[in-house]
Design a protein around this motif. Structure first.
Motif, PDB file in Angstrom:
ATOM      1  N   HIS A   1      40.791  50.825  68.131  1.00 17.60           N
ATOM      2  CA  HIS A   1      40.380  49.556  68.744  1.00 17.60           C
ATOM      3  C   HIS A   1      39.162  49.006  68.004  1.00 17.60           C
ATOM      4  O   HIS A   1      38.013  49.208  68.396  1.00 17.60           O
ATOM      5  CB  HIS A   1      40.050  49.755  70.220  1.00 17.60           C
ATOM      6  CG  HIS A   1      39.844  48.456  70.951  1.00 17.60           C
ATOM      7  ND1 HIS A   1      39.223  48.375  72.177  1.00 17.60           N
ATOM      8  CD2 HIS A   1      40.170  47.178  70.612  1.00 17.60           C
ATOM      9  CE1 HIS A   1      39.181  47.104  72.561  1.00 17.60           C
ATOM     10  NE2 HIS A   1      39.746  46.369  71.622  1.00 17.60           N
TER      11      HIS A   1
ATOM     12  N   LEU B   1      46.289  44.784  74.444  1.00 16.31           N
ATOM     13  CA  LEU B   1      46.476  45.478  73.175  1.00 16.31           C
ATOM     14  C   LEU B   1      45.730  44.806  72.029  1.00 16.31           C
ATOM     15  O   LEU B   1      45.792  45.298  70.890  1.00 16.31           O
ATOM     16  CB  LEU B   1      47.972  45.529  72.829  1.00 16.31           C
ATOM     17  CG  LEU B   1      48.911  46.130  73.874  1.00 16.31           C
ATOM     18  CD1 LEU B   1      50.367  45.979  73.425  1.00 16.31           C
ATOM     19  CD2 LEU B   1      48.589  47.604  74.099  1.00 16.31           C
TER      20      LEU B   1
ATOM     21  N   THR C   1      49.459  52.445  71.419  1.00 18.54           N
ATOM     22  CA  THR C   1      48.403  52.175  70.445  1.00 18.54           C
ATOM     23  C   THR C   1      48.015  53.473  69.768  1.00 18.54           C
ATOM     24  O   THR C   1      48.379  54.567  70.231  1.00 18.54           O
ATOM     25  CB  THR C   1      47.169  51.551  71.122  1.00 18.54           C
ATOM     26  OG1 THR C   1      46.673  52.465  72.121  1.00 18.54           O
ATOM     27  CG2 THR C   1      47.519  50.222  71.790  1.00 18.54           C
TER      28      THR C   1
ATOM     29  N   GLN D   1      44.177  46.368  68.756  1.00 21.38           N
ATOM     30  CA  GLN D   1      44.496  47.800  68.684  1.00 21.38           C
ATOM     31  C   GLN D   1      45.417  48.050  67.490  1.00 21.38           C
ATOM     32  O   GLN D   1      46.228  47.198  67.112  1.00 21.38           O
ATOM     33  CB  GLN D   1      45.202  48.247  69.972  1.00 21.38           C
ATOM     34  CG  GLN D   1      44.363  48.175  71.219  1.00 21.38           C
ATOM     35  CD  GLN D   1      43.554  49.451  71.443  1.00 21.38           C
ATOM     36  OE1 GLN D   1      43.537  50.344  70.605  1.00 21.38           O
ATOM     37  NE2 GLN D   1      42.886  49.523  72.585  1.00 21.38           N
TER      38      GLN D   1
ATOM     39  N   TYR E   1      47.581  44.566  66.593  1.00 26.53           N
ATOM     40  CA  TYR E   1      48.129  43.563  67.506  1.00 26.53           C
ATOM     41  C   TYR E   1      47.155  42.390  67.590  1.00 26.53           C
ATOM     42  O   TYR E   1      45.954  42.576  67.829  1.00 26.53           O
ATOM     43  CB  TYR E   1      48.286  44.136  68.916  1.00 26.53           C
ATOM     44  CG  TYR E   1      49.240  45.295  69.064  1.00 26.53           C
ATOM     45  CD1 TYR E   1      50.615  45.115  69.041  1.00 26.53           C
ATOM     46  CD2 TYR E   1      48.756  46.580  69.292  1.00 26.53           C
ATOM     47  CE1 TYR E   1      51.492  46.171  69.216  1.00 26.53           C
ATOM     48  CE2 TYR E   1      49.622  47.650  69.477  1.00 26.53           C
ATOM     49  CZ  TYR E   1      50.984  47.447  69.436  1.00 26.53           C
ATOM     50  OH  TYR E   1      51.837  48.504  69.624  1.00 26.53           O
TER      51      TYR E   1
END
Length: 282
Positions: free
Chosen positions: A245, A179, A240, A182, A167
């Motif tokens: 991340h 987000l 997610t 992620q 994202y």
């Protein structure tokens, strides 16, 4: 009284009331045994009454047997017709059941499918890298349990590539900035008894006669990146991937906003992000 003339092997011709005979044939297909017995007895009495004055007892008995054979035949015929009807109806239902179609669609940004929709797989969103000129356009929903054919380890030769997806929503509205960077999940969903599914941009509800599968945010690649992309509907309550991340890039998903000019404003508004809805129809 309307009567039916019955000719036997004897020279005599006898008249049988037609209405009771019709009622007997009709009742033969029902479960009302008492009615059939009474009516059958009535008809037998009618025959006996007519024959007793004209024939001997042996002839009466013979005609009774013939009449019983006739009524038994009617009952068996009605039962056979009923059985045929039941089988035909069962076959028709089976044919109708097999003719009902199913469709498959991908729910981007979610690990699961909507309620009452079968999950074919829950996987990882992937695709070509954002800065590759020869990038493939469409995203992929990659399974968590990949299988391999013939392969050669190492990066070598002339190949195409597939990367994960992230994202890129740091400037998007709502909770989308949380987000940012992620990794994106996806789910392939099997929907039964539907014949078509379509993504409607700039809608969060479906048109009349359509059923909503999910709604969300319209996303695509960044306008100034060299890789071509396609518009994709990402779920409005996105998930997610665990441990995803990190800024590893790959295929990147950006929110889509309206730009007025050849796009009519109104109804669209300059700079506003667009939503989307995925809808199905029987």
């Amino acid at each position: 009284m309307l009567t039916l003339m019955i000719t036997t092997g004897f020279s005599k011709i006898m008249a049988v009331p037609v209405l009771p005979m019709i009622l007997f044939i009709a009742l033969a297909g029902t479960n009302d045994a008492s009615s059939k017995v009474i009516l059958k007895g009535y008809l037998t009495g009618q025959l006996t009454g007519q024959l007793s004055s004209n024939t001997g007892s042996n002839q009466v008995d013979a005609l009774r047997r013939e009449f019983k054979t006739f009524t038994d035949y009617i009952e068996k015929s009605v039962k056979s017709m009923k059985t045929f009807k039941e089988k035909a109806e069962g076959t028709l239902l089976k044919i109708q059941g097999t003719n009902k179609s199913s469709i498959v669609y991908t729910r981007w940004g979610k690990r699961t499918c909507p309620t009452n929709v079968e999950v074919v797989l829950s996987g990882f969103t992937g695709g070509s890298r954002y800065d590759h000129v020869g990038a493939a356009v469409e995203p992929l929903c990659l399974p968590r349990d990949p299988e391999l054919g013939v392969y050669k380890d190492g990066i070598n030769g002339n190949k195409a590539y597939v990367f994960g997806a992230e994202y890129e929503t740091n400037t998007s509205p709502g909770k989308l900035p949380t987000l940012f960077e992620q990794d994106i999940p996806c789910a392939v969903c099997l929907l039964r008894n539907r014949s078509v599914v379509k993504m409607f941009p700039a809608r969060k509800t479906c048109y009349k006669g359509w059923k909503l599968e999910y709604h969300g945010y319209l996303m695509a690649g960044y306008y100034n990146h060299p890789a071509a992309t396609m518009y994709t509907c990402v779920d409005g309550d996105p998930d997610t991937l665990h441990g995803g991340h990190a800024n590893k890039n790959g295929k990147l998903f950006y929110s889509v906003e309206a730009r007025c000019g050849s796009l009519k404003c109104p109804p669209y508004v300059q700079g506003r992000e667009l939503v989307c809805a995925v809808c199905s129809k029987e």
